[in-house]
Design a protein around this motif. Structure first.
Motif, PDB file in Angstrom:
ATOM      1  N   LEU A 151      20.690  11.982  20.523  1.00  0.00           N
ATOM      2  CA  LEU A 151      19.970  11.446  21.679  1.00  0.00           C
ATOM      3  C   LEU A 151      20.183   9.942  21.896  1.00  0.00           C
ATOM      4  CD1 LEU A 151      18.126  11.976  24.024  1.00  0.00           C
ATOM      5  CD2 LEU A 151      16.147  11.711  22.497  1.00  0.00           C
ATOM      6  N   PRO A 152      20.016   9.088  20.895  1.00  0.00           N
ATOM      7  CA  PRO A 152      20.216   7.652  21.176  1.00  0.00           C
ATOM      8  C   PRO A 152      21.637   7.321  21.623  1.00  0.00           C
ATOM      9  CG  PRO A 152      19.897   8.040  18.816  1.00  0.00           C
ATOM     10  CD  PRO A 152      19.567   9.310  19.508  1.00  0.00           C
ATOM     11  N   TYR A 153      22.615   8.045  21.082  1.00  0.00           N
ATOM     12  CA  TYR A 153      24.002   7.796  21.498  1.00  0.00           C
ATOM     13  C   TYR A 153      24.192   8.197  22.965  1.00  0.00           C
ATOM     14  CZ  TYR A 153      24.812   7.134  16.570  1.00  0.00           C
ATOM     15  OH  TYR A 153      24.751   6.654  15.291  1.00  0.00           O
ATOM     16  N   GLY A 154      23.592   9.352  23.336  1.00  0.00           N
ATOM     17  CA  GLY A 154      23.698   9.773  24.728  1.00  0.00           C
ATOM     18  C   GLY A 154      23.141   8.729  25.680  1.00  0.00           C
ATOM     19  N   LEU A 155      22.017   8.128  25.312  1.00  0.00           N
ATOM     20  CA  LEU A 155      21.416   7.096  26.177  1.00  0.00           C
ATOM     21  C   LEU A 155      22.312   5.857  26.277  1.00  0.00           C
ATOM     22  CD1 LEU A 155      17.690   7.378  24.987  1.00  0.00           C
ATOM     23  CD2 LEU A 155      18.723   8.309  27.068  1.00  0.00           C
ATOM     24  N   VAL A 156      22.891   5.463  25.138  1.00  0.00           N
ATOM     25  CA  VAL A 156      23.780   4.291  25.170  1.00  0.00           C
ATOM     26  C   VAL A 156      25.033   4.593  26.003  1.00  0.00           C
ATOM     27  CG1 VAL A 156      25.222   2.753  23.779  1.00  0.00           C
ATOM     28  CG2 VAL A 156      22.956   3.415  22.961  1.00  0.00           C
ATOM     29  N   PHE A 157      25.589   5.802  25.845  1.00  0.00           N
ATOM     30  CA  PHE A 157      26.785   6.153  26.613  1.00  0.00           C
ATOM     31  C   PHE A 157      26.477   6.182  28.119  1.00  0.00           C
ATOM     32  CE2 PHE A 157      28.024   8.640  22.607  1.00  0.00           C
ATOM     33  CZ  PHE A 157      28.663   7.533  22.078  1.00  0.00           C
ATOM     34  N   MET A 158      25.297   6.656  28.477  1.00  0.00           N
ATOM     35  CA  MET A 158      24.920   6.631  29.895  1.00  0.00           C
ATOM     36  C   MET A 158      24.844   5.185  30.399  1.00  0.00           C
ATOM     37  SD  MET A 158      24.578   9.318  31.707  1.00  0.00           S
ATOM     38  CE  MET A 158      23.636   8.558  33.013  1.00  0.00           C
ATOM     39  N   ALA A 159      24.285   4.315  29.552  1.00  0.00           N
ATOM     40  CA  ALA A 159      24.217   2.894  29.939  1.00  0.00           C
ATOM     41  C   ALA A 159      25.614   2.317  30.097  1.00  0.00           C
ATOM     42  CB  ALA A 159      23.430   2.114  28.886  1.00  0.00           C
ATOM     43  N   GLN A 160      26.543   2.721  29.224  1.00  0.00           N
ATOM     44  CA  GLN A 160      27.932   2.252  29.371  1.00  0.00           C
ATOM     45  C   GLN A 160      28.513   2.691  30.711  1.00  0.00           C
ATOM     46  OE1 GLN A 160      30.038   3.866  26.034  1.00  0.00           O
ATOM     47  NE2 GLN A 160      29.199   2.413  24.565  1.00  0.00           N
ATOM     48  N   GLY A 161      28.287   3.974  31.058  1.00  0.00           N
ATOM     49  CA  GLY A 161      28.808   4.491  32.321  1.00  0.00           C
ATOM     50  C   GLY A 161      28.243   3.737  33.513  1.00  0.00           C
ATOM     51  N   MET A 162      26.934   3.501  33.501  1.00  0.00           N
ATOM     52  CA  MET A 162      26.319   2.765  34.609  1.00  0.00           C
ATOM     53  C   MET A 162      26.844   1.335  34.676  1.00  0.00           C
ATOM     54  SD  MET A 162      22.380   4.087  34.807  1.00  0.00           S
ATOM     55  CE  MET A 162      21.975   4.086  33.072  1.00  0.00           C
ATOM     56  N   LEU A 163      27.107   0.767  33.493  1.00  0.00           N
ATOM     57  CA  LEU A 163      27.603  -0.610  33.453  1.00  0.00           C
ATOM     58  C   LEU A 163      28.982  -0.720  34.093  1.00  0.00           C
ATOM     59  CD1 LEU A 163      27.131  -3.509  32.462  1.00  0.00           C
ATOM     60  CD2 LEU A 163      28.239  -2.864  30.301  1.00  0.00           C
ATOM     61  N   PHE A 164      29.883   0.236  33.782  1.00  0.00           N
ATOM     62  CA  PHE A 164      31.223   0.095  34.368  1.00  0.00           C
ATOM     63  C   PHE A 164      31.198   0.405  35.866  1.00  0.00           C
ATOM     64  CE2 PHE A 164      32.399   4.665  33.415  1.00  0.00           C
ATOM     65  CZ  PHE A 164      32.969   4.989  34.635  1.00  0.00           C
ATOM     66  N   LEU A 165      30.302   1.298  36.309  1.00  0.00           N
ATOM     67  CA  LEU A 165      30.187   1.523  37.758  1.00  0.00           C
ATOM     68  C   LEU A 165      29.648   0.269  38.448  1.00  0.00           C
ATOM     69  CD1 LEU A 165      28.722   5.141  38.058  1.00  0.00           C
ATOM     70  CD2 LEU A 165      31.052   4.393  38.481  1.00  0.00           C
ATOM     71  N   TRP A 166      28.637  -0.350  37.836  1.00  0.00           N
ATOM     72  CA  TRP A 166      28.080  -1.583  38.418  1.00  0.00           C
ATOM     73  C   TRP A 166      29.148  -2.685  38.452  1.00  0.00           C
ATOM     74  CZ3 TRP A 166      27.433  -6.387  35.994  1.00  0.00           C
ATOM     75  CH2 TRP A 166      26.715  -7.325  36.731  1.00  0.00           C
ATOM     76  N   GLY A 167      29.934  -2.786  37.385  1.00  0.00           N
ATOM     77  CA  GLY A 167      30.961  -3.832  37.338  1.00  0.00           C
ATOM     78  C   GLY A 167      32.010  -3.647  38.418  1.00  0.00           C
ATOM     79  N   LEU A 168      32.471  -2.392  38.616  1.00  0.00           N
ATOM     80  CA  LEU A 168      33.569  -2.148  39.555  1.00  0.00           C
ATOM     81  C   LEU A 168      33.109  -2.201  41.007  1.00  0.00           C
ATOM     82  CD1 LEU A 168      35.498   0.794  37.804  1.00  0.00           C
ATOM     83  CD2 LEU A 168      35.970  -1.646  37.704  1.00  0.00           C
ATOM     84  N   TYR A 169      31.950  -1.571  41.273  1.00  0.00           N
ATOM     85  CA  TYR A 169      31.582  -1.359  42.679  1.00  0.00           C
ATOM     86  C   TYR A 169      30.441  -2.246  43.168  1.00  0.00           C
ATOM     87  CZ  TYR A 169      34.564   2.563  41.705  1.00  0.00           C
ATOM     88  OH  TYR A 169      35.642   3.322  41.331  1.00  0.00           O
ATOM     89  N   VAL A 170      29.854  -3.042  42.270  1.00  0.00           N
ATOM     90  CA  VAL A 170      28.831  -4.001  42.694  1.00  0.00           C
ATOM     91  C   VAL A 170      29.287  -5.420  42.376  1.00  0.00           C
ATOM     92  CG1 VAL A 170      26.442  -4.751  42.431  1.00  0.00           C
ATOM     93  CG2 VAL A 170      26.988  -2.309  42.371  1.00  0.00           C
ATOM     94  N   LEU A 171      29.619  -5.669  41.114  1.00  0.00           N
ATOM     95  CA  LEU A 171      30.014  -7.026  40.719  1.00  0.00           C
ATOM     96  C   LEU A 171      31.339  -7.435  41.359  1.00  0.00           C
ATOM     97  CD1 LEU A 171      29.336  -9.473  38.947  1.00  0.00           C
ATOM     98  CD2 LEU A 171      30.622  -8.395  37.094  1.00  0.00           C
ATOM     99  N   ILE A 172      32.368  -6.576  41.200  1.00  0.00           N
ATOM    100  CA  ILE A 172      33.673  -6.887  41.813  1.00  0.00           C
ATOM    101  C   ILE A 172      33.632  -6.625  43.318  1.00  0.00           C
ATOM    102  CG2 ILE A 172      36.134  -6.300  41.808  1.00  0.00           C
ATOM    103  CD1 ILE A 172      35.889  -5.603  38.878  1.00  0.00           C
ATOM    104  N   GLY A 173      32.882  -5.598  43.701  1.00  0.00           N
ATOM    105  CA  GLY A 173      32.720  -5.340  45.128  1.00  0.00           C
ATOM    106  C   GLY A 173      33.724  -4.383  45.725  1.00  0.00           C
ATOM    107  N   TRP A 174      34.345  -3.537  44.902  1.00  0.00           N
ATOM    108  CA  TRP A 174      35.245  -2.526  45.466  1.00  0.00           C
ATOM    109  C   TRP A 174      34.426  -1.545  46.294  1.00  0.00           C
ATOM    110  CZ3 TRP A 174      38.374  -1.395  40.360  1.00  0.00           C
ATOM    111  CH2 TRP A 174      39.235  -2.476  40.126  1.00  0.00           C
TER     112      TRP A 174
END
Length: 382
Positions: free
Chosen positions: A232-255
């Motif tokens: 369970l804790p790993y699943g939560l961290v992996f979900m946070a990783q996924g959200m982080l890379f989506l935020w980086g690509l499509y919000v921070l960079i602005g694609w």
């Protein structure tokens, strides 16, 4: 399960490699991949020219090549052999050979051919170079024809241009309209890396129990609950990783992002569960961290090639298509492309979401294997 969850959080704090795999390496590698392709658009690719004509017309054509944003005429050679040697050495990506009688043939109405050699081993670069040469040459030829029409009596420039180019193309790319390399490659490479980190880290986490106390003492009471509490804790961290890379690509960079964030996050949740299931299956089938990591390497390392980003999935052979179907990231990336580029709805994403849910069968097999091994060990001790 809550006790197992808290215990696993303490283990993560005590294990440096788990902390590195969860919080450091995914971020560092993702930033590195983005930085490599951050320029986005290939410009000034070095090419060479062999001008055998040395006329006003041929020099004008070379200037058109050099004016193309994609090309940079860095070398001019006296012979084809000299240029070919540079092309084979990789000093230039293409070599254009202008024939001897180009201006003479053009003036008498013939169609001289300019030959362009390129290194097609670099498929993407070759496509860019070919497109740039064709575009530059078409523009230059249209200019010559327009001037000939005007010299022949057509006094209106627009009319002369229309006679030179009776039909013109208007090609409009709907997605990734500026051919941005980063948008094309990084958005596929990072999910492939993410899959590797999820599966490898999960195997390492299970191996910690084997190393610290042995699997049998760990699984002595309520093994399934302990396993779920550990993951369970790993699943939560992996979900946070996924959200982080989506935020980086499509919000921070602005694609551009045209679809639904909720569908994309739902697909990420299914992707995490699928990868956790495959990692658990690998570990309990191997019952040894070295063999399990070998499975992980063989399973995840070539994932990017099978995702259908650089080679169309519809043209893959049966074995390649079957291998692709076994990779959770192959199904996730289809949903990501649908949402990011096409902006489709839940109905279009449902087939891939349903396929991702079937990976839970791998977790079921892993549990059966774990319980069977535990029973055998307990019977042997008795």
């Amino acid at each position: 399960m809550l006790t197992a969850f808290k215990r696993e959080c303490r283990i993560i704090q005590q294990e440096p490699w788990l902390k590195t795999m969860l919080f450091v390496l995914p971020v560092c590698l993702s930033v590195l991949v983005w930085w490599i392709f951050s320029q986005g658009i290939a410009r000034d690719l070095p090419v060479g020219v062999v001008d055998l004509d040395q006329s006003r017309l041929s020099r004008g054509l070379v200037r058109y090549y050099d004016a193309s944003p994609t090309l940079a005429v860095t070398k001019q050679f006296a012979s084809v052999e000299e240029g070919s040697a540079m092309l084979r050495n990789g000093d230039i990506y293409a070599l254009a050979v202008i024939p001897e009688s180009m201006e003479k043939d053009t003036l008498r109405g013939a169609s001289p051919s300019v030959t362009v050699f390129n290194n097609a081993q670099f498929i993407l670069i070759a496509k860019l170079v070919n497109s740039a040469f064709v575009s530059a040459q078409a523009t230059y030829t249209a200019g010559i024809d327009t001037m000939k029409k005007m010299a022949g009596g057509t006094t209106v420039p627009v009319q002369a241009l229309g006679q030179a180019l009776p039909v013109r193309n208007q090609i409009i790319p709907l997605f990734n309209s500026n051919s941005h390399y980063g948008q094309f490659l990084v958005s596929g490479i990072i999910p492939a890396l993410w899959q590797i980190f999820i599966i490898a880290t999960t195997v390492m986490a299970l191996a910690v129990e084997q190393r610290r106390q042995g699997l049998l003492p760990w699984l002595a009471q309520k093994p399934v609950t302990l396993l779920l509490g550990k993951l369970l804790p790993y699943g939560l961290v992996f979900m946070a990783q996924g959200m982080l890379f989506l935020w980086g690509l499509y919000v921070l960079i602005g694609w551009p992002m045209h679809g639904s964030w909720s569908i994309l996050l739902l697909a990420q949740a299914f992707m995490v569960i699928a990868c956790l299931s495959m990692a658990t299956l690998f570990f309990f089938v191997a019952m040894d961290v070295t063999r399990a990591m070998s499975f992980v390497a063989g399973f995840t390392a070539p994932a990017f090639a099978f995702m259908g980003i650089t080679f169309p999935a519809t043209d893959m052979q049966t074995i390649a298509a079957a291998w692709r179907a076994l990779l959770p990231v192959s199904h996730y990336i289809e949903i990501q492309v649908q949402q990011v580029d096409y902006g489709t709805g839940l109905q279009q994403a449902m087939p891939q979401l349903l396929i991702l849910t079937t990976f839970i069968l791998a977790f079921g097999l892993a549990v059966l294997r774990m319980l069977s091994w535990r029973k055998g060990q307990l019977e042997a001790r008795a």
